[in-house]
Design a protein around this motif. Structure first.
Motif, PDB file in Angstrom:
ATOM      1  N   SER A 180      20.644  38.549  51.005  1.00 59.77           N
ATOM      2  CA  SER A 180      20.582  39.253  49.733  1.00 59.77           C
ATOM      3  C   SER A 180      21.625  40.355  49.633  1.00 59.77           C
ATOM      4  O   SER A 180      21.826  40.910  48.570  1.00 59.77           O
ATOM      5  N   GLU A 181      22.300  40.698  50.740  1.00 62.30           N
ATOM      6  CA  GLU A 181      23.299  41.763  50.694  1.00 62.30           C
ATOM      7  C   GLU A 181      24.566  41.321  49.970  1.00 62.30           C
ATOM      8  O   GLU A 181      25.417  42.131  49.657  1.00 62.30           O
ATOM      9  N   GLY A 182      24.739  40.062  49.755  1.00 61.10           N
ATOM     10  CA  GLY A 182      25.902  39.583  49.019  1.00 61.10           C
ATOM     11  C   GLY A 182      27.140  39.427  49.894  1.00 61.10           C
ATOM     12  O   GLY A 182      28.212  39.172  49.393  1.00 61.10           O
ATOM     13  N   GLY A 183      26.977  39.605  51.216  1.00 58.05           N
ATOM     14  CA  GLY A 183      28.105  39.420  52.124  1.00 58.05           C
ATOM     15  C   GLY A 183      28.424  37.942  52.240  1.00 58.05           C
ATOM     16  O   GLY A 183      27.615  37.084  51.962  1.00 58.05           O
ATOM     17  N   THR A 184      29.620  37.636  52.664  1.00 55.99           N
ATOM     18  CA  THR A 184      30.013  36.242  52.830  1.00 55.99           C
ATOM     19  C   THR A 184      30.528  36.016  54.243  1.00 55.99           C
ATOM     20  O   THR A 184      30.840  36.971  54.962  1.00 55.99           O
ATOM     21  N   ARG A 185      30.593  34.765  54.607  1.00 55.72           N
ATOM     22  CA  ARG A 185      31.168  34.442  55.920  1.00 55.72           C
ATOM     23  C   ARG A 185      32.613  34.920  55.984  1.00 55.72           C
ATOM     24  O   ARG A 185      33.075  35.360  57.022  1.00 55.72           O
ATOM     25  N   GLU A 186      33.287  34.804  54.865  1.00 56.35           N
ATOM     26  CA  GLU A 186      34.682  35.238  54.818  1.00 56.35           C
ATOM     27  C   GLU A 186      34.782  36.736  55.101  1.00 56.35           C
ATOM     28  O   GLU A 186      35.649  37.180  55.851  1.00 56.35           O
ATOM     29  N   GLU A 187      33.890  37.512  54.517  1.00 54.70           N
ATOM     30  CA  GLU A 187      33.881  38.955  54.771  1.00 54.70           C
ATOM     31  C   GLU A 187      33.562  39.243  56.231  1.00 54.70           C
ATOM     32  O   GLU A 187      34.169  40.120  56.851  1.00 54.70           O
ATOM     33  N   LEU A 188      32.630  38.497  56.810  1.00 56.17           N
ATOM     34  CA  LEU A 188      32.291  38.674  58.217  1.00 56.17           C
ATOM     35  C   LEU A 188      33.478  38.323  59.104  1.00 56.17           C
ATOM     36  O   LEU A 188      33.774  39.014  60.082  1.00 56.17           O
ATOM     37  N   ARG A 189      34.172  37.244  58.766  1.00 56.91           N
ATOM     38  CA  ARG A 189      35.340  36.836  59.534  1.00 56.91           C
ATOM     39  C   ARG A 189      36.424  37.910  59.467  1.00 56.91           C
ATOM     40  O   ARG A 189      37.021  38.284  60.476  1.00 56.91           O
ATOM     41  N   LYS A 190      36.667  38.428  58.258  1.00 61.17           N
ATOM     42  CA  LYS A 190      37.678  39.469  58.091  1.00 61.17           C
ATOM     43  C   LYS A 190      37.295  40.735  58.854  1.00 61.17           C
ATOM     44  O   LYS A 190      38.146  41.370  59.472  1.00 61.17           O
ATOM     45  N   THR A 191      36.037  41.086  58.832  1.00 62.41           N
ATOM     46  CA  THR A 191      35.565  42.261  59.560  1.00 62.41           C
ATOM     47  C   THR A 191      35.757  42.065  61.057  1.00 62.41           C
ATOM     48  O   THR A 191      36.228  42.967  61.756  1.00 62.41           O
ATOM     49  N   ARG A 192      35.399  40.884  61.552  1.00 59.78           N
ATOM     50  CA  ARG A 192      35.567  40.590  62.970  1.00 59.78           C
ATOM     51  C   ARG A 192      37.051  40.667  63.349  1.00 59.78           C
ATOM     52  O   ARG A 192      37.415  41.243  64.374  1.00 59.78           O
ATOM     53  N   GLU A 193      37.934  40.121  62.518  1.00 63.96           N
ATOM     54  CA  GLU A 193      39.368  40.176  62.797  1.00 63.96           C
ATOM     55  C   GLU A 193      39.871  41.613  62.820  1.00 63.96           C
ATOM     56  O   GLU A 193      40.670  41.986  63.676  1.00 63.96           O
ATOM     57  N   ARG A 194      39.400  42.441  61.852  1.00 66.58           N
ATOM     58  CA  ARG A 194      39.802  43.852  61.820  1.00 66.58           C
ATOM     59  C   ARG A 194      39.361  44.563  63.093  1.00 66.58           C
ATOM     60  O   ARG A 194      40.113  45.340  63.680  1.00 66.58           O
ATOM     61  N   LEU A 195      38.119  44.316  63.525  1.00 70.85           N
ATOM     62  CA  LEU A 195      37.608  44.944  64.740  1.00 70.85           C
ATOM     63  C   LEU A 195      38.415  44.513  65.963  1.00 70.85           C
ATOM     64  O   LEU A 195      38.741  45.334  66.829  1.00 70.85           O
ATOM     65  N   GLU A 196      38.753  43.229  66.029  1.00 70.36           N
ATOM     66  CA  GLU A 196      39.549  42.732  67.149  1.00 70.36           C
ATOM     67  C   GLU A 196      40.943  43.356  67.144  1.00 70.36           C
ATOM     68  O   GLU A 196      41.468  43.728  68.191  1.00 70.36           O
ATOM     69  N   GLU A 197      41.533  43.501  65.952  1.00 68.71           N
ATOM     70  CA  GLU A 197      42.857  44.124  65.849  1.00 68.71           C
ATOM     71  C   GLU A 197      42.797  45.582  66.302  1.00 68.71           C
ATOM     72  O   GLU A 197      43.680  46.060  67.012  1.00 68.71           O
ATOM     73  N   GLU A 198      41.755  46.301  65.874  1.00 65.81           N
ATOM     74  CA  GLU A 198      41.597  47.703  66.264  1.00 65.81           C
ATOM     75  C   GLU A 198      41.376  47.829  67.771  1.00 65.81           C
ATOM     76  O   GLU A 198      41.902  48.731  68.412  1.00 65.81           O
TER      77      GLU A 198
END
Length: 194
Positions: A24-42
């Motif tokens: 119900s939060e409206g998040g998407t797999r794409e957003e999760l993937r992008k977040t994971r990539e950002r965290l890995e880059e950081e």
């Protein structure tokens, strides 16, 4: 509908297709993937910055960044040949060979012949000494230089702040007593646990 079919449908409901809303939060797999990539880059950026800080500190101890990079590589990959060090650090092989020869002569790295089963070339394998040993090697020089600075007034015949506060211990015209206010002790991390 068989029990297998209902199981497949439930899996699709639990794991929606890429781009579909998740929960119900409206998040998407794409957003999760992008977040994971950002965290890995950081995380990669933090590791790179940490590694560069270590190299900068070691460059001060070992005279050059090249020697520091070789030292770090050998701590992470002991028993490496000069070609392996060159590949792993991105440095020119001739630069690595020259630096390894100097580091070996100074005692910063040790070397031994690699054992090959067949006939042929048995290159040297290098290993860097422990950081505590590296630091012990320069502590005497640093301690001497710090004591020279602290005793500068005595050497120049001036009065130090301590003399002003405590009164001078030296008689008029006599040579000042050489003191060593700085003593540096290096302990291994294992020594702290005891």
């Amino acid at each position: 509908m068989s029990s297998d079919d209902s199981h497949d449908t439930r899996d699709e409901e639990e794991f929606p297709a890429e781009g579909e809303a998740v929960g119900s939060e409206g998040g998407t797999r794409e957003e999760l993937r992008k977040t994971r990539e950002r965290l890995e880059e950081e995380a990669d950026k933090a590791v790179t910055e940490f590694d560069q800080s270590i190299v900068d500190l070691l460059a001060w101890l070992l005279d050059t960044e090249t020697r520091a990079r070789i030292y770090v590589y050998l701590r992470q990959h002991p028993d490496s040949t000069s070609d392996e060090v060159a590949d792993g650090t991105g440095l020119y092989p001739s630069t690595v060979r020259e630096a390894l020869a100097e580091l070996h002569e100074e005692g910063t790295v040790t070397r031994g012949k690699r054992e090959n089963a067949g006939a042929g070339n048995n290159p040297y394998e290098y290993e860097a000494i422990a950081p505590s040993e590296l630091v012990r090697g320069v502590v005497g020089d640093v301690q001497r230089e710090l004591n020279t600075v602290f005793n500068l007034d005595d050497k120049l015949g001036g009065e130090s702040d301590e003399d002003d506060l405590l009164g001078s211990d030296t008689a008029e015209g006599s040579a000042p007593a050489e003191t060593e206010p700085v003593t540096i002790t290096v302990q291994d991390a294992d020594d702290d646990e005891e």
